[in-house]
Design a protein around this motif. Structure first.
Motif, mmCIF file in Angstrom:
data_model
loop_
_atom_site.group_PDB
_atom_site.id
_atom_site.type_symbol
_atom_site.label_atom_id
_atom_site.label_comp_id
_atom_site.label_asym_id
_atom_site.label_seq_id
_atom_site.Cartn_x
_atom_site.Cartn_y
_atom_site.Cartn_z
ATOM 1 N N ASP A 170 0.832 -1.200 0.000
ATOM 2 C CA ASP A 170 0.000 0.000 0.000
ATOM 3 C C ASP A 170 0.873 1.258 0.000
ATOM 4 O O ASP A 170 0.639 2.206 0.744
ATOM 5 C CB ASP A 170 -0.929 0.017 1.215
ATOM 6 C CG ASP A 170 -2.061 1.039 1.073
ATOM 7 O OD1 ASP A 170 -2.363 1.430 -0.066
ATOM 8 O OD2 ASP A 170 -2.631 1.448 2.095
ATOM 9 N N LYS A 172 1.902 4.691 -1.051
ATOM 10 C CA LYS A 172 1.189 5.853 -1.581
ATOM 11 C C LYS A 172 1.688 7.070 -0.815
ATOM 12 O O LYS A 172 2.372 6.930 0.218
ATOM 13 C CB LYS A 172 -0.326 5.685 -1.400
ATOM 14 C CG LYS A 172 -0.781 5.502 0.044
ATOM 15 C CD LYS A 172 -2.288 5.265 0.113
ATOM 16 C CE LYS A 172 -2.738 5.069 1.561
ATOM 17 N NZ LYS A 172 -4.197 4.820 1.652
ATOM 18 N N ALA A 207 -6.635 -1.537 -1.326
ATOM 19 C CA ALA A 207 -5.586 -0.654 -1.829
ATOM 20 C C ALA A 207 -6.228 0.618 -2.351
ATOM 21 O O ALA A 207 -7.443 0.738 -2.374
ATOM 22 C CB ALA A 207 -4.778 -1.356 -2.922
ATOM 23 N N TYR A 211 -2.819 3.966 -7.139
ATOM 24 C CA TYR A 211 -1.469 3.420 -7.010
ATOM 25 C C TYR A 211 -1.420 1.886 -7.064
ATOM 26 O O TYR A 211 -0.344 1.318 -7.178
ATOM 27 C CB TYR A 211 -0.846 3.892 -5.683
ATOM 28 C CG TYR A 211 -1.096 5.351 -5.393
ATOM 29 C CD1 TYR A 211 -0.446 6.344 -6.119
ATOM 30 C CD2 TYR A 211 -2.028 5.759 -4.436
ATOM 31 C CE1 TYR A 211 -0.699 7.692 -5.889
ATOM 32 C CE2 TYR A 211 -2.281 7.100 -4.201
ATOM 33 C CZ TYR A 211 -1.621 8.060 -4.926
ATOM 34 O OH TYR A 211 -1.886 9.388 -4.708
ATOM 35 N N VAL A 212 -2.556 1.217 -6.965
ATOM 36 C CA VAL A 212 -2.569 -0.241 -6.874
ATOM 37 C C VAL A 212 -2.011 -0.860 -8.157
ATOM 38 O O VAL A 212 -2.348 -0.435 -9.265
ATOM 39 C CB VAL A 212 -4.000 -0.750 -6.587
ATOM 40 C CG1 VAL A 212 -4.950 -0.429 -7.724
ATOM 41 C CG2 VAL A 212 -4.008 -2.245 -6.301
ATOM 42 N N PRO A 213 -1.136 -1.878 -8.054
ATOM 43 C CA PRO A 213 -0.579 -2.508 -9.253
ATOM 44 C C PRO A 213 -1.602 -3.414 -9.933
ATOM 45 O O PRO A 213 -2.525 -3.920 -9.280
ATOM 46 C CB PRO A 213 0.597 -3.314 -8.695
ATOM 47 C CG PRO A 213 0.248 -3.573 -7.274
ATOM 48 C CD PRO A 213 -0.538 -2.382 -6.811
ATOM 49 N N ASP A 227 5.190 -3.421 -5.136
ATOM 50 C CA ASP A 227 5.554 -2.194 -4.435
ATOM 51 C C ASP A 227 6.241 -1.208 -5.367
ATOM 52 O O ASP A 227 6.041 0.013 -5.262
ATOM 53 C CB ASP A 227 6.479 -2.512 -3.262
ATOM 54 C CG ASP A 227 5.735 -3.063 -2.060
ATOM 55 O OD1 ASP A 227 4.487 -3.021 -2.051
ATOM 56 O OD2 ASP A 227 6.395 -3.546 -1.120
ATOM 57 N N TYR A 229 5.653 -0.792 -8.500
ATOM 58 C CA TYR A 229 4.611 -0.131 -9.303
ATOM 59 C C TYR A 229 3.952 0.993 -8.492
ATOM 60 O O TYR A 229 3.819 2.123 -8.968
ATOM 61 C CB TYR A 229 3.552 -1.145 -9.735
ATOM 62 C CG TYR A 229 2.470 -0.510 -10.596
ATOM 63 C CD1 TYR A 229 2.529 -0.585 -11.981
ATOM 64 C CD2 TYR A 229 1.406 0.176 -10.025
ATOM 65 C CE1 TYR A 229 1.560 0.019 -12.776
ATOM 66 C CE2 TYR A 229 0.423 0.788 -10.806
ATOM 67 C CZ TYR A 229 0.505 0.697 -12.180
ATOM 68 O OH TYR A 229 -0.445 1.298 -12.963
ATOM 69 N N ALA A 230 3.520 0.665 -7.276
ATOM 70 C CA ALA A 230 2.846 1.675 -6.445
ATOM 71 C C ALA A 230 3.787 2.840 -6.139
ATOM 72 O O ALA A 230 3.364 4.005 -6.103
ATOM 73 C CB ALA A 230 2.353 1.036 -5.152
ATOM 74 N N THR A 234 3.302 6.761 -7.178
ATOM 75 C CA THR A 234 3.448 7.850 -6.207
ATOM 76 C C THR A 234 4.382 8.934 -6.742
ATOM 77 O O THR A 234 4.095 10.127 -6.625
ATOM 78 C CB THR A 234 3.992 7.291 -4.878
ATOM 79 O OG1 THR A 234 3.035 6.378 -4.332
ATOM 80 C CG2 THR A 234 4.258 8.395 -3.872
ATOM 81 N N LYS A 259 -5.396 1.358 -16.009
ATOM 82 C CA LYS A 259 -3.963 1.114 -15.843
ATOM 83 C C LYS A 259 -3.268 0.947 -17.197
ATOM 84 O O LYS A 259 -2.069 1.224 -17.322
ATOM 85 C CB LYS A 259 -3.731 -0.148 -14.993
ATOM 86 C CG LYS A 259 -4.282 -0.070 -13.579
ATOM 87 C CD LYS A 259 -3.524 0.916 -12.727
ATOM 88 C CE LYS A 259 -4.111 1.021 -11.329
ATOM 89 N NZ LYS A 259 -3.408 2.011 -10.491
#
Length: 792
Positions: A170, A172, A207, A211-213, A227, A229-230, A234, A259
């Motif tokens: 998570d 962000k 999530a 930002y969630v992959p 992580d 990706y998120a 960010t 996405k």
């Protein structure tokens, strides 16, 4: 101690017992025996709660004092609802165990866990600087030079978590904290997974959609690249000033499509370097295999991007070692490969769609994804849920978490099952939340929705809002100030006070402090408001604005220093004022703006006076003073101009010393701020200098020298007097294209107008001022006062 005993406390004054079972932590109550005010449920083990810090979906965070070790800690307390859920308790305990299982300077340290009043809590180190989400909200866009060092620290923290066998899940802006020295720390491992063989699969998906992959949306196996990706998303948000996608739906197919259509960072923010864009785009590759294969590789590329951003004039040849130049070349090539991969992916998706059997209905897989307003269902919920959400939004508002409260209020307005007048009050509070947070644009958007809602004549709503609020809503989209003596909102009713509050906040955020004051005074002075807890809080809020009004009207804000020493004294006083401010938005901006102006003035006074051999100018005779002023302005000698005006003992003909001094200082700031911009990044131009030489690039060296790159590739020293006023105005337009905020843009244009009025095209300056006046009532007020003291 049993739970029932734990929920009985005694009044500090009369020691009468009070049952606090139904109260939230750190509640304020009145003793029924002696009527003294008490704070209850404030002692959690060795920790004494001293203030509320933030409210989340499952828990609240408080600042607390560890009296044993004399230190401040952050206390994360699971909400009462979830403290009765063994599954949530287990998850909460797991978060504490996971975070405590490793130590890293860029990860918030867990101290201990415990239970009190039937509630589970985690004690963590308290990070003073606030979360990165607020940083983005205040600045809108974060510069590469500011962001990349933080990005390296976050990547180091994620690398440490991976080494401990964890993925965060998570990442962000809200889960990145900045300490008092500006260093980044990752927090909230509440969704973390322990990886087995480097991979793991979650049983639940919670999530944030921005930002969630993609693999988390699908409910697939995740590893550290989720992580990454998120983290990339960010960085995208911080650099571009907007999230990579705006889809907030819970439907898998909609999120997946969003996405796949993310616009490359370079197209959204063309001023960013290719190196930085390549890092972000690779981190956000749709398929995990196309992302970074290790944090070491990502950190290496982030360092190259930072070194490039720190380059002075021509980064192809300066500021980078040979190995770093090779890495930068690799980054640029990789960026084009990423773009090509995205194009091929989209093309493949389009082709596959054509081959699908259209007779079959697509299966929609729903996932639980938190939207911006923290809502996990599509409706407003049952009456009990609606009441609870409204209550939580009020708590968020009072805790200063305005954006979270705004999201909930806005969500409640959207749904017809929310009864009146709750629905309309939610609309009003969404407007107020945005204004309290200093976001005028969002407040206008909410006001337009609220106005449409009221004009539809919702059933069950009396005429109070139409009389007390609607006149203000109709003026929200206008740049003119709302005049208290010309506004009739009725004589009674709580709606009238809400209308006054919105009107005052609108004026305030537009720069009309004097126009806001009467509205705040009306609310502040009415003793009857104390009987309504919501209006009582708004009354306290109005008093905070009146407090800040007095601070913003102090001598330091209006002072006009004429020496480096006076600038430093004014800056110190402004720092003191800044610490006393109780509101956000305009108040903070006004103080920061004056500090920035005085900083630039101090640097200019110091630099120019050191370089200038002649003594300070003596004031000329009155008949010649305006000729001398024009001569100094034409040669951009604004420090001399400031000296001349400040030395006058009377006003010059048809003008005032105060107005001339203010416009001279603003013009000096104009040149100083352009120097500061050019020290960060060179500007590409095509200017023919007064000497006849043509330059293609302008920059400021590390020694503070103004440099220009000629068409033949040679670099030469420059001074501002080498440029025409028209060229400097054009350079300003190039440099101000991406300001950190709308207020900053207005301020920069204001200094350009001052320069142009003094040294360039006066008619162009007046036309630009007229245009800016139509955008900003605050500027119009300042300009009208200034132009009245300048020669016509």
């Amino acid at each position: 101690m049993s739970e029932s005993e734990e929920e009985i406390v005694v009044c500090y004054s009369c020691e009468a017992p009070m049952n606090v079972a139904s109260l939230a932590p750190y509640s304020k109550v009145i003793c029924p025996n002696c009527t003294k005010e008490n704070r209850v449920k404030s002692q959690f083990g060795p920790y004494r709660v001293i203030r509320r810090h933030a409210i989340g979906g499952m828990s609240s965070v408080f600042a607390a004092k560890d009296d044993t070790l004399d230190r401040e800690v952050a206390l994360k307390i699971l909400s009462e609802e979830f403290s009765k859920d063994e599954k949530r308790i287990a998850a909460f305990e797991e978060e504490a165990r996971l975070t405590a299982s490793f130590s890293h300077p860029n990860v918030v340290r867990v101290l201990t866990t415990g239970r009190a009043f039937g509630l589970f809590y985690i004690a963590m180190e308290f990070v003073q600087g606030g979360h990165f989400e607020r940083h983005i909200r205040e600045k809108v866009r974060i510069s590469e030079l500011e962001l990349l060092p933080l990005a390296i620290e976050v990547a180091e923290g994620l690398k440490g978590a991976q080494s401990a066998g964890l993925i965060h899940r998570d990442i962000k802006p809200g889960n990145i904290l900045l300490d008092s020295e500006g260093h980044a720390k990752i927090v909230d491992f509440g969704l973390a997974l322990v990886t087995q063989g480097g991979k793991a699969k979650a049983t639940e998906i919670w999530a944030t959609p921005y930002y969630v992959p993609p693999e988390a949306i699908e409910g697939g196996v995740e590893d550290f690249r989720a992580d990454i990706y998120a983290f990339g998303a960010t960085l995208y948000h911080a650099l571009a000033g907007q999230p990579p996608c705006d889809e907030e739906s819970m439907a898998t197919d909609l999120l997946r499509a969003a996405k796949q259509k993310i616009v490359p960072l370079k197209k959204v923010a063309p001023d960013l370097s290719d190196e930085t864009c390549a890092v972000v785009d690779r981190a956000m590759a749709y398929h995990p295999d196309e992302r970074y294969g290790s944090y070491d590789e990502m950190i290496s590329d982030l360092k190259v991007a930072l070194k490039t951003a720190q380059g002075e004039l021509a980064t192809d040849e300066h500021g980078l070692t040979k190995s770093e130049q090779r890495a930068r070349t690799r980054l640029r090539k990789r960026r084009y490969l990423i773009f090509g991969g995205i194009g091929a992916l989209l093309a493949g998706i389009g082709f596959t769609a054509l081959m699908v059997d259209r007779s079959k209905e697509p299966v929609k897989k729903e996932v639980r994804v938190l939207s911006a307003d923290e809502s996990v269902d599509e409706g407003a919920g049952s009456p009990e849920q609606i009441a609870n959400r409204y209550k939580m939004a009020r708590w968020s508002m009072e805790a200063g978490h305005f954006e979270r409260a705004e999201g909930v209020f806005s969500h409640l307005l959207k749904h017809e099952e929310v009864q009146e007048p709750t629905r309309t009050w939610a609309a009003m509070e969404a407007i107020v939340a945005a204004l309290l947070d200093g976001r005028m644009r969002d407040a206008k958007r909410h006001a337009a929705v609220a106005q449409e809602h009221l004009e539809s004549g919702p059933a069950g709503l009396d005429a109070g809002f139409s009389i007390g609020v609607m006149p203000v809503l109709r003026r929200m989209d206008q740049w003119e100030f709302v005049q208290a003596d010309k506004l009739d909102l009725g004589d009674t009713g709580t709606e009238r006070y809400m209308g006054c509050l919105i009107a005052g906040l609108k004026n305030w955020e537009q720069g009309g402090l004097d126009q806001a004051k009467p509205f705040f005074e009306l609310i502040s002075e009415d003793d009857s408001l104390g009987s309504d807890p919501v209006l009582a809080w708004y009354q306290l809020t109005a008093r905070k604005y009146l407090n800040d009004y007095q601070l913003l009207k102090s001598g330091a804000m209006d002072s006009q220093p004429v020496t480096e020493k006076e600038c430093k004294e004014a800056i110190a006083e402004l720092e003191r004022i800044g610490k006393l401010l109780k509101t956000r938005g305009r108040a903070i901006f006004n103080v920061a703006s004056r500090q920035s102006d005085f900083n630039q003035l101090a640097k200019s006074f110091s630099k120019i006076r050191k370089e200038r051999p002649q003594p300070t100018l003596s004031p000329p005779d009155k008949p010649n003073v305006m000729d001398r002023l024009s001569e100094l302005a034409a040669s951009y000698r604004f420090v001399d101009l400031v000296d001349l005006v400040s030395g006058l003992d009377t006003d010059p003909p048809e003008s005032t010393r105060e107005a001339l001094l203010a416009i001279s200082q603003s013009a000096l700031v104009f040149l100083s701020e352009m120097e500061a911009d050019l020290a960060k990044r060179a500007a590409v131009v095509d200017f023919s200098l007064k000497s006849g030489k043509t330059i293609q690039l302008i920059a400021v060296s590390g020694e503070g020298k103004l440099l220009g790159k000629l068409v033949d590739g040679t670099v030469r020293d420059l001074s501002w007097s080498d440029f025409t006023a028209d060229q400097l105005i054009e350079l300003h337009r190039i440099l101000v294209k991406n300001p950190v905020s709308e207020m900053e843009r207005l301020r920069r244009h204001e200094s350009a107008i001052a320069f142009d009025w003094l040294a360039g095209d006066r008619q162009r300056a007046i036309s630009a001022a007229d245009k800016l006046s139509a955008e900003s009532a605050g500027f119009r007020q300042r300009w009208d006062g200034l132009i009245a003291g300048l020669p016509q």
